[in-house]
Design a protein around this motif. Structure first.
Motif, PDB file in Angstrom:
ATOM      1  N   ILE A  25      32.142 -61.016  38.227  1.00 39.19           N
ATOM      2  CA  ILE A  25      31.971 -60.404  36.901  1.00 39.19           C
ATOM      3  C   ILE A  25      30.490 -60.445  36.499  1.00 39.19           C
ATOM      4  CG2 ILE A  25      32.503 -60.670  34.437  1.00 39.19           C
ATOM      5  CD1 ILE A  25      35.295 -61.757  35.356  1.00 39.19           C
ATOM      6  N   ALA A  26      29.863 -61.574  36.766  1.00 37.37           N
ATOM      7  CA  ALA A  26      28.436 -61.708  36.438  1.00 37.37           C
ATOM      8  C   ALA A  26      27.588 -60.711  37.236  1.00 37.37           C
ATOM      9  CB  ALA A  26      27.979 -63.137  36.721  1.00 37.37           C
ATOM     10  N   VAL A  27      27.942 -60.530  38.502  1.00 46.00           N
ATOM     11  CA  VAL A  27      27.204 -59.575  39.339  1.00 46.00           C
ATOM     12  C   VAL A  27      27.385 -58.146  38.818  1.00 46.00           C
ATOM     13  CG1 VAL A  27      27.153 -58.483  41.621  1.00 46.00           C
ATOM     14  CG2 VAL A  27      27.148 -60.979  41.438  1.00 46.00           C
ATOM     15  N   ASP A  28      28.634 -57.780  38.514  1.00 46.99           N
ATOM     16  CA  ASP A  28      28.898 -56.445  37.958  1.00 46.99           C
ATOM     17  C   ASP A  28      28.074 -56.218  36.691  1.00 46.99           C
ATOM     18  OD1 ASP A  28      30.631 -55.683  39.918  1.00 46.99           O
ATOM     19  OD2 ASP A  28      32.469 -56.063  38.783  1.00 46.99           O
ATOM     20  N   LYS A  29      28.053 -57.243  35.850  1.00 46.42           N
ATOM     21  CA  LYS A  29      27.303 -57.156  34.595  1.00 46.42           C
ATOM     22  C   LYS A  29      25.810 -56.934  34.878  1.00 46.42           C
ATOM     23  CE  LYS A  29      27.685 -57.651  30.074  1.00 46.42           C
ATOM     24  NZ  LYS A  29      28.708 -56.975  29.271  1.00 46.42           N
ATOM     25  N   SER A  30      25.270 -57.689  35.811  1.00 45.49           N
ATOM     26  CA  SER A  30      23.845 -57.542  36.132  1.00 45.49           C
ATOM     27  C   SER A  30      23.532 -56.128  36.620  1.00 45.49           C
ATOM     28  CB  SER A  30      23.414 -58.580  37.177  1.00 45.49           C
ATOM     29  OG  SER A  30      23.856 -58.210  38.479  1.00 45.49           O
ATOM     30  N   LEU A  31      24.458 -55.560  37.402  1.00 44.37           N
ATOM     31  CA  LEU A  31      24.248 -54.197  37.906  1.00 44.37           C
ATOM     32  C   LEU A  31      24.300 -53.190  36.766  1.00 44.37           C
ATOM     33  CD1 LEU A  31      26.435 -54.341  41.158  1.00 44.37           C
ATOM     34  CD2 LEU A  31      23.937 -54.311  41.017  1.00 44.37           C
ATOM     35  N   ASP A  46      10.934 -51.922  37.669  1.00 46.84           N
ATOM     36  CA  ASP A  46      10.621 -52.534  38.956  1.00 46.84           C
ATOM     37  C   ASP A  46       9.943 -53.891  38.814  1.00 46.84           C
ATOM     38  OD1 ASP A  46       8.258 -51.672  38.039  1.00 46.84           O
ATOM     39  OD2 ASP A  46       7.728 -50.466  39.794  1.00 46.84           O
ATOM     40  N   THR A  47      10.174 -54.547  37.683  1.00 45.92           N
ATOM     41  CA  THR A  47       9.511 -55.837  37.498  1.00 45.92           C
ATOM     42  C   THR A  47      10.495 -57.003  37.520  1.00 45.92           C
ATOM     43  OG1 THR A  47       9.699 -55.563  35.119  1.00 45.92           O
ATOM     44  CG2 THR A  47       7.647 -54.840  36.142  1.00 45.92           C
ATOM     45  N   ILE A  48      11.775 -56.714  37.809  1.00 46.07           N
ATOM     46  CA  ILE A  48      12.759 -57.799  37.795  1.00 46.07           C
ATOM     47  C   ILE A  48      12.804 -58.468  39.164  1.00 46.07           C
ATOM     48  CG2 ILE A  48      15.196 -58.340  37.515  1.00 46.07           C
ATOM     49  CD1 ILE A  48      15.135 -56.012  35.376  1.00 46.07           C
ATOM     50  N   SER A  49      12.484 -59.746  39.173  1.00 43.32           N
ATOM     51  CA  SER A  49      12.303 -60.467  40.432  1.00 43.32           C
ATOM     52  C   SER A  49      13.606 -61.076  40.934  1.00 43.32           C
ATOM     53  CB  SER A  49      11.284 -61.580  40.241  1.00 43.32           C
ATOM     54  OG  SER A  49      11.844 -62.570  39.400  1.00 43.32           O
ATOM     55  N   THR A  50      13.554 -61.527  42.164  1.00 44.41           N
ATOM     56  CA  THR A  50      14.663 -62.215  42.814  1.00 44.41           C
ATOM     57  C   THR A  50      15.222 -63.332  41.924  1.00 44.41           C
ATOM     58  OG1 THR A  50      13.548 -61.793  44.908  1.00 44.41           O
ATOM     59  CG2 THR A  50      15.313 -63.434  44.935  1.00 44.41           C
ATOM     60  N   SER A  51      14.334 -64.166  41.421  1.00 47.34           N
ATOM     61  CA  SER A  51      14.811 -65.324  40.657  1.00 47.34           C
ATOM     62  C   SER A  51      15.288 -64.921  39.262  1.00 47.34           C
ATOM     63  CB  SER A  51      13.734 -66.406  40.579  1.00 47.34           C
ATOM     64  OG  SER A  51      12.615 -65.905  39.891  1.00 47.34           O
ATOM     65  N   LYS A  52      14.731 -63.822  38.699  1.00 46.46           N
ATOM     66  CA  LYS A  52      15.217 -63.324  37.402  1.00 46.46           C
ATOM     67  C   LYS A  52      16.692 -62.936  37.520  1.00 46.46           C
ATOM     68  CE  LYS A  52      11.960 -62.464  34.019  1.00 46.46           C
ATOM     69  NZ  LYS A  52      10.801 -61.655  34.422  1.00 46.46           N
ATOM     70  N   VAL A  53      17.056 -62.279  38.633  1.00 43.03           N
ATOM     71  CA  VAL A  53      18.451 -61.878  38.846  1.00 43.03           C
ATOM     72  C   VAL A  53      19.333 -63.123  38.938  1.00 43.03           C
ATOM     73  CG1 VAL A  53      20.070 -60.703  40.382  1.00 43.03           C
ATOM     74  CG2 VAL A  53      17.784 -59.738  39.996  1.00 43.03           C
ATOM     75  N   GLY A  54      18.843 -64.118  39.683  1.00 44.60           N
ATOM     76  CA  GLY A  54      19.584 -65.379  39.798  1.00 44.60           C
ATOM     77  C   GLY A  54      19.738 -66.054  38.445  1.00 44.60           C
ATOM     78  N   ASP A  55      18.650 -66.029  37.654  1.00 44.12           N
ATOM     79  CA  ASP A  55      18.693 -66.649  36.322  1.00 44.12           C
ATOM     80  C   ASP A  55      19.738 -65.972  35.434  1.00 44.12           C
ATOM     81  OD1 ASP A  55      16.667 -68.297  37.093  1.00 44.12           O
ATOM     82  OD2 ASP A  55      15.069 -67.193  36.055  1.00 44.12           O
ATOM     83  N   PHE A  56      19.764 -64.630  35.478  1.00 43.67           N
ATOM     84  CA  PHE A  56      20.713 -63.894  34.635  1.00 43.67           C
ATOM     85  C   PHE A  56      22.147 -64.290  34.978  1.00 43.67           C
ATOM     86  CE2 PHE A  56      23.762 -60.515  34.061  1.00 43.67           C
ATOM     87  CZ  PHE A  56      23.591 -60.177  32.727  1.00 43.67           C
TER      88      PHE A  56
END
Ligand SMILES: [Mg+2]
Ligand SMILES: [Mg+2]
Lengths: 355, 355
Positions: free
Chosen positions: A316-322, A336-346
């Motif tokens: 659900i969290a992944v769907d939301k992030s997408l 294009d400024t969202i980093s690898t760790s920003k996605v993990g943080d979200f």
């Protein structure tokens, strides 16, 4: 639940995406009151650099004493175009699968609505695609006897399968189909190969024990066509090692991004979870690697231990992030400024506070 | 030029599409002052019905005494799902290739502008695609030793390649690239297979003799992805038998219609030309079979004998028929009354009167 998880980050972007998966698993542990212990070891090119071999003894020992393995990626360009190299990063993965008896590679392929436009295939072809590929992983031509004649003018590889090797993955595939849309498609080349005829014979026999599952057969060349023409026809695909390698990689691109695909490799005793994508060395340490495949691999890990609610929370969290475009540049041209760790943080935040 | 052409119409729609190719070749002979003699023989399921074997001795003798072979299609549903059948139509084709030493299968794949909308791939992916696939046809795992253990619990297939088998098709592929866009991509699995490493070694050596041709390498699983992601990167693809079967069938659907794809199978002495599509028994004798693949196979035949103007005339006629929608229903949803022979008639007329 208490789980000891061996973490093998490997090469290239392996470490940075695996970090996000660990971050997410820690959030799950906190919210659902589990105890996950992570122990890290080397594999691949980094292991060759540190120990001279792609799978050091201590890494194998660690894996064998853990409940599950979270794997990153392996491979380094310096080995790619050198056919004479005796030691290769990929050998680490092949050996790990063999030593731990990970005989089934499971790859879910799903078309996410938010990514349909990124697919090379037309929307009406892929909308709603939901496939699970069961690839035999420790037999067949990749592990058969290899010979090169003394004068270097003749080479051979032996493809071999036993009834037992076919039976064990076939049961897994049919059980999976029972919890999905109830269809198994065997991909083989039974009109030419003896091993394929054995596959067809054994699978046909076993299919009788699963009367609620529909059975279908496709020759591998036709399957390579059907995956493009009409991927929606597939539910569970069952196939041998080499065919599974080709068909699952082909399938991996129809959803629009390989950066989202997770996989599980399971055996009788052990199970390993890893993103489908490779080590992508060009992207290393740039913060642009998509961590979703690794995070969804963590969800597969949780499902393996029947922690279904926990896995569902990650999905659900992944769907939301997408949907919110909290995504790395590979699937997010506009931001294009969202980093690898920003996605993990979200995703970590969402697990703690699922709005 | 005088040519003796053995015609093997085979099964299903084979005879009706081959009839159109003969019609077109006769028109070419008349306009360009050639003497083409056609001699017909049985192959496939029809040969099993008439002689008990898929490739009767007299058919093989006829082929061996002809300048070229025009082949239709083989296969009959009654053999498809019977893994125990000892005699199969497909054996006729395999034996013919082996007996005549047809070691290279050549498959052009082109995206026709008029058919872009029919492709499962998006327009920008396939617009301008123009690939020629060189598949080794008489070696590898399809012809290697096959074994089934006495108790039926263990099966094996041997994949074997010699330097010589690799060399002869490699030269054909590089020569073809010189007359095209100057690039050869070798598809193999050199990170795992011994035979693939021999391929890579031999091809790399031969590439040095063709300094005007760019050389590229792709693992077969990656090639299966790249064929969907970016098929325009390919000019000539060179590969072994099994990989070629899978990759060329995959490539066959990206253009929007398999009904348009022709192929050549050539050896040192003999050459055979056939449509890529199969016998499609459901369509037999309904007048709906697309004859273009067979007609373009005739064009490949003419090119093989360096009758380039004649081949070009056929291609122009085919393009014209597509533009004017003088096409069978498979690619012509709007006008579904144009039959197999109507398409042949149009192309025949065009050759006589190319407006
Ligand atoms: Mg692969
Ligand atoms: Mg084929």
């Amino acid at each position: 639940m208490k789980l000891e998880i061996a973490v093998l980050p490997g090469d290239g972007i392996g470490p940075e995406v695996t970090d996000q998966a660990i971050k997410v698993l820690k959030a799950i542990a906190l919210e659902f009151d589990h105890m996950f212990k992570f122990r890290i070891a080397d594999v691949g090119a980094v292991a060759i650099d540190n120990y001279g071999v792609p799978l050091p003894e201590q890494t194998l020992t660690l894996c064998a004493s853990s409940d599950a393995i979270l794997f990153g990626a392996i491979g380094h360009p310096k080995y790619d175009n050198d056919p004479s190299a005796k030691v290769r990063p990929e050998q680490g993965l092949l050996k790990l699968r063999k030593e731990l008896g990970l005989f089934a590679n499971i790859r879910p392929v799903k078309a996410y609505d938010t990514l349909l436009d990124k697919s090379p295939l037309k929307r009406h072809i892929i909308e709603g695609v939901d496939i699970s590929i069961y690839r035999e992983l420790t037999g067949g031509i990749y592990f058969g006897k290899k010979e090169l004649s003394g004068d270097g003018n003749m080479a051979s590889d032996l493809c071999q399968y036993s009834r037992e090797e076919i039976e064990r993955i076939t049961h897994l595939a049919f059980e999976a189909a029972q919890n999905r849309r109830g269809k198994v498609t065997l991909v083989d080349k039974a009109n030419v190969l003896e091993t394929s005829r054995l596959w067809r014979k054994v699978v046909t026999e076993i299919a009788k024990q699963y009367s609620d599952v529909e059975m279908d057969f496709l020759f591998v060349d036709n399957a390579a066509m059907q995956m493009i023409l009409n991927p929606k026809q597939f539910d569970v695909i069952l196939t041998e090692n080499l065919f599974g390698d080709i068909i699952s990689d082909e399938a991996s691109v129809i959803g629009g991004s390989i950066g989202l695909l997770a996989s599980a490799s399971v055996g009788k005793k052990y199970a390993m979870f890893e993103p489908v994508h490779g080590s992508f060395p060009q992207a290393k340490n740039k913060g642009i690697a998509n961590p979703i495949a690794s995070i969804l691999s963590a969800a597969l890990l949780l499902e393996h231990f029947e922690l279904f609610n926990e896995a569902q929370m990650i999905r659900i969290a992944v769907d939301k992030s997408l949907k919110l475009h909290i995504s790395t540049p590979d699937i997010n041209a506009n931001y294009d400024t969202i980093s690898t760790s920003k996605v993990g943080d979200f995703i970590e935040d969402f697990i703690h506070n699922p709005g």
